[in-house]
Design a protein around this motif. Structure first.
Motif, PDB file in Angstrom:
ATOM      1  N   ALA A 153      45.575  24.841  41.271  1.00 15.12           N
ATOM      2  CA  ALA A 153      44.809  26.045  40.923  1.00 15.12           C
ATOM      3  C   ALA A 153      43.398  25.924  41.490  1.00 15.12           C
ATOM      4  N   ASN A 154      42.951  26.962  42.187  1.00 16.11           N
ATOM      5  CA  ASN A 154      41.674  26.928  42.900  1.00 16.11           C
ATOM      6  C   ASN A 154      40.584  27.585  42.053  1.00 16.11           C
ATOM      7  N   SER A 155      39.570  26.813  41.717  1.00 14.46           N
ATOM      8  CA  SER A 155      38.517  27.304  40.831  1.00 14.46           C
ATOM      9  C   SER A 155      37.734  28.457  41.451  1.00 14.46           C
ATOM     10  N   ASP A 156      37.357  28.323  42.728  1.00  8.69           N
ATOM     11  CA  ASP A 156      36.566  29.366  43.367  1.00  8.69           C
ATOM     12  C   ASP A 156      37.321  30.689  43.432  1.00  8.69           C
ATOM     13  N   LEU A 157      38.609  30.630  43.801  1.00  7.63           N
ATOM     14  CA  LEU A 157      39.402  31.850  43.869  1.00  7.63           C
ATOM     15  C   LEU A 157      39.587  32.464  42.484  1.00  7.63           C
ATOM     16  N   PHE A 158      39.762  31.612  41.488  1.00  7.27           N
ATOM     17  CA  PHE A 158      39.925  32.105  40.126  1.00  7.27           C
ATOM     18  C   PHE A 158      38.658  32.818  39.667  1.00  7.27           C
ATOM     19  N   PHE A 159      37.513  32.185  39.884  1.00  7.07           N
ATOM     20  CA  PHE A 159      36.245  32.785  39.475  1.00  7.07           C
ATOM     21  C   PHE A 159      35.991  34.097  40.212  1.00  7.07           C
ATOM     22  N   ASP A 160      36.216  34.096  41.526  1.00  8.50           N
ATOM     23  CA  ASP A 160      35.987  35.300  42.317  1.00  8.50           C
ATOM     24  C   ASP A 160      36.912  36.428  41.877  1.00  8.50           C
ATOM     25  N   THR A 161      38.151  36.074  41.544  1.00  6.72           N
ATOM     26  CA  THR A 161      39.105  37.093  41.103  1.00  6.72           C
ATOM     27  C   THR A 161      38.702  37.680  39.761  1.00  6.72           C
ATOM     28  N   LEU A 167      34.311  43.629  37.619  1.00  5.44           N
ATOM     29  CA  LEU A 167      33.478  44.624  38.290  1.00  5.44           C
ATOM     30  C   LEU A 167      34.237  45.930  38.476  1.00  5.44           C
ATOM     31  N   TYR A 168      35.474  45.844  38.933  1.00  2.46           N
ATOM     32  CA  TYR A 168      36.288  47.043  39.140  1.00  2.46           C
ATOM     33  C   TYR A 168      36.471  47.802  37.833  1.00  2.46           C
ATOM     34  N   ALA A 169      36.786  47.060  36.772  1.00  5.06           N
ATOM     35  CA  ALA A 169      37.020  47.695  35.474  1.00  5.06           C
ATOM     36  C   ALA A 169      35.743  48.278  34.894  1.00  5.06           C
ATOM     37  N   SER A 170      34.594  47.738  35.288  1.00  2.66           N
ATOM     38  CA  SER A 170      33.324  48.286  34.820  1.00  2.66           C
ATOM     39  C   SER A 170      33.009  49.609  35.513  1.00  2.66           C
ATOM     40  N   VAL A 171      33.334  49.692  36.800  1.00  2.22           N
ATOM     41  CA  VAL A 171      33.080  50.916  37.560  1.00  2.22           C
ATOM     42  C   VAL A 171      34.122  51.982  37.245  1.00  2.22           C
ATOM     43  N   PHE A 172      35.389  51.549  37.103  1.00  2.00           N
ATOM     44  CA  PHE A 172      36.490  52.462  36.810  1.00  2.00           C
ATOM     45  C   PHE A 172      37.179  52.005  35.523  1.00  2.00           C
ATOM     46  N   PRO A 173      36.622  52.320  34.368  1.00  5.24           N
ATOM     47  CA  PRO A 173      37.169  51.839  33.089  1.00  5.24           C
ATOM     48  C   PRO A 173      38.605  52.313  32.879  1.00  5.24           C
ATOM     49  N   TRP A 179      38.819  47.539  27.903  1.00  2.53           N
ATOM     50  CA  TRP A 179      38.357  46.815  29.089  1.00  2.53           C
ATOM     51  C   TRP A 179      38.868  45.379  29.076  1.00  2.53           C
ATOM     52  N   GLY A 180      38.708  44.690  27.941  1.00  2.37           N
ATOM     53  CA  GLY A 180      39.117  43.294  27.849  1.00  2.37           C
ATOM     54  C   GLY A 180      40.617  43.118  27.993  1.00  2.37           C
ATOM     55  N   THR A 181      41.399  44.010  27.398  1.00  3.68           N
ATOM     56  CA  THR A 181      42.858  43.930  27.499  1.00  3.68           C
ATOM     57  C   THR A 181      43.309  44.111  28.940  1.00  3.68           C
ATOM     58  N   TYR A 182      42.674  45.045  29.620  1.00  4.34           N
ATOM     59  CA  TYR A 182      43.020  45.279  31.029  1.00  4.34           C
ATOM     60  C   TYR A 182      42.723  44.040  31.873  1.00  4.34           C
ATOM     61  N   VAL A 183      41.543  43.449  31.692  1.00  2.00           N
ATOM     62  CA  VAL A 183      41.171  42.271  32.470  1.00  2.00           C
ATOM     63  C   VAL A 183      42.154  41.137  32.204  1.00  2.00           C
ATOM     64  N   ARG A 184      42.503  40.900  30.954  1.00  2.00           N
ATOM     65  CA  ARG A 184      43.454  39.830  30.620  1.00  2.00           C
ATOM     66  C   ARG A 184      44.817  40.086  31.250  1.00  2.00           C
ATOM     67  N   ARG A 185      45.268  41.332  31.205  1.00  2.00           N
ATOM     68  CA  ARG A 185      46.602  41.672  31.727  1.00  2.00           C
ATOM     69  C   ARG A 185      46.660  41.468  33.239  1.00  2.00           C
ATOM     70  N   VAL A 186      45.612  41.861  33.951  1.00  2.00           N
ATOM     71  CA  VAL A 186      45.596  41.675  35.403  1.00  2.00           C
ATOM     72  C   VAL A 186      45.556  40.192  35.757  1.00  2.00           C
ATOM     73  N   LEU A 187      44.775  39.419  35.036  1.00  2.00           N
ATOM     74  CA  LEU A 187      44.714  37.979  35.297  1.00  2.00           C
ATOM     75  C   LEU A 187      46.070  37.323  35.080  1.00  2.00           C
ATOM     76  N   ASP A 188      46.761  37.717  34.020  1.00  2.00           N
ATOM     77  CA  ASP A 188      48.080  37.162  33.741  1.00  2.00           C
ATOM     78  C   ASP A 188      49.041  37.496  34.873  1.00  2.00           C
ATOM     79  N   PHE A 189      48.974  38.712  35.374  1.00  2.00           N
ATOM     80  CA  PHE A 189      49.858  39.134  36.456  1.00  2.00           C
ATOM     81  C   PHE A 189      49.573  38.347  37.737  1.00  2.00           C
ATOM     82  N   LEU A 190      48.294  38.160  38.058  1.00  2.00           N
ATOM     83  CA  LEU A 190      47.924  37.514  39.311  1.00  2.00           C
ATOM     84  C   LEU A 190      48.118  36.007  39.301  1.00  2.00           C
ATOM     85  N   PHE A 191      47.893  35.375  38.143  1.00  2.00           N
ATOM     86  CA  PHE A 191      47.885  33.920  38.088  1.00  2.00           C
ATOM     87  C   PHE A 191      48.997  33.339  37.232  1.00  2.00           C
TER      88      PHE A 191
END
Length: 203
Positions: A153-161, A167-173, A179-191
């Motif tokens: 697992a790559n720390s830099d890629l994880f942090f950047d993601t 940022l995306y969810a802040s601009v387009f809620p 907001w938090g549920t969306y961020v968690r769900r996307v992270l789970d899908f990607l990683f």
């Protein structure tokens, strides 16, 4: 020159002047933008001499980076005992920092200034983003040691993601979830392949 003269301290910095300079910088950044603001204008608005500013900052880019960052609370790297708990804590802290009028205004200033001035972008990256990126590596390494993450697992890629998703969810809620549920769900899908237990099952 005597040793005592060499070691004699200079005039102490004024906290009031520091605050006035940072506030004047923010005000002018909002009013006229990076390109049209100057050290002269900042000094006049703050009620200080230009030399006072140049004693503190090497460039306009550094001053603006510090001024913007003065609006943001320091993001503390958590240690909850689990990687998933740490991620949840970071998401919660980020929500409190960005999902309010001042937080949104601050993010907007960072983006707009970085897009129009590469020197500022480089300065902000070096002074503020890179240290946070390095601190996050500690969180990820603890997760690896606990067996919560795969060894590659790559720390830099994880942090950047994470930063990009936030940022995306802040601009387009999101409309259908928080907001938090969306961020968690996307992270789970990607990683998911890097997370043996899955992020959403962290409890």
């Amino acid at each position: 020159m005597s040793e005592s003269a060499k070691k004699r301290p200079g005039r102490p910095r004024s906290i009031e002047s520091d605050r006035a300079i940072l506030q004047a910088t923010i005000d002018l950044l909002i009013e006229v933008g990076f390109t049209h603001m100057s050290i002269d204008a900042i000094a006049a608005r703050a009620g200080v001499g230009k030399s006072t500013i140049y004693r503190r900052y090497s460039s306009k880019e550094e001053l603006i980076a510090d001024a913007i960052e003065s609006l943001r609370e320091e993001l503390v790297i958590p240690d909850t005992g689990s990687f998933w708990g740490d991620i949840d804590s970071l998401i919660e802290s980020a929500a409190q920092l960005t999902l309010n009028p001042l937080g949104k205004q601050t993010v907007a200033m960072i983006i707009s200034t970085a897009l129009t001035n590469p020197q500022f972008a480089q300065m902000y990256w070096r002074k503020y983003l890179q240290p946070r990126r390095q601190a996050f590596a500690i969180v990820l390494e603890r997760g690896k040691q606990r067996g919560e993450l795969q060894a590659d697992a790559n720390s830099d890629l994880f942090f950047d993601t994470i930063s990009s998703i936030m940022l995306y969810a802040s601009v387009f809620p999101p409309n259908a979830e928080s907001w938090g549920t969306y961020v968690r769900r996307v992270l789970d899908f990607l990683f998911r392949d890097k997370m043996p237990n899955g992020l959403t099952n962290s409890g």
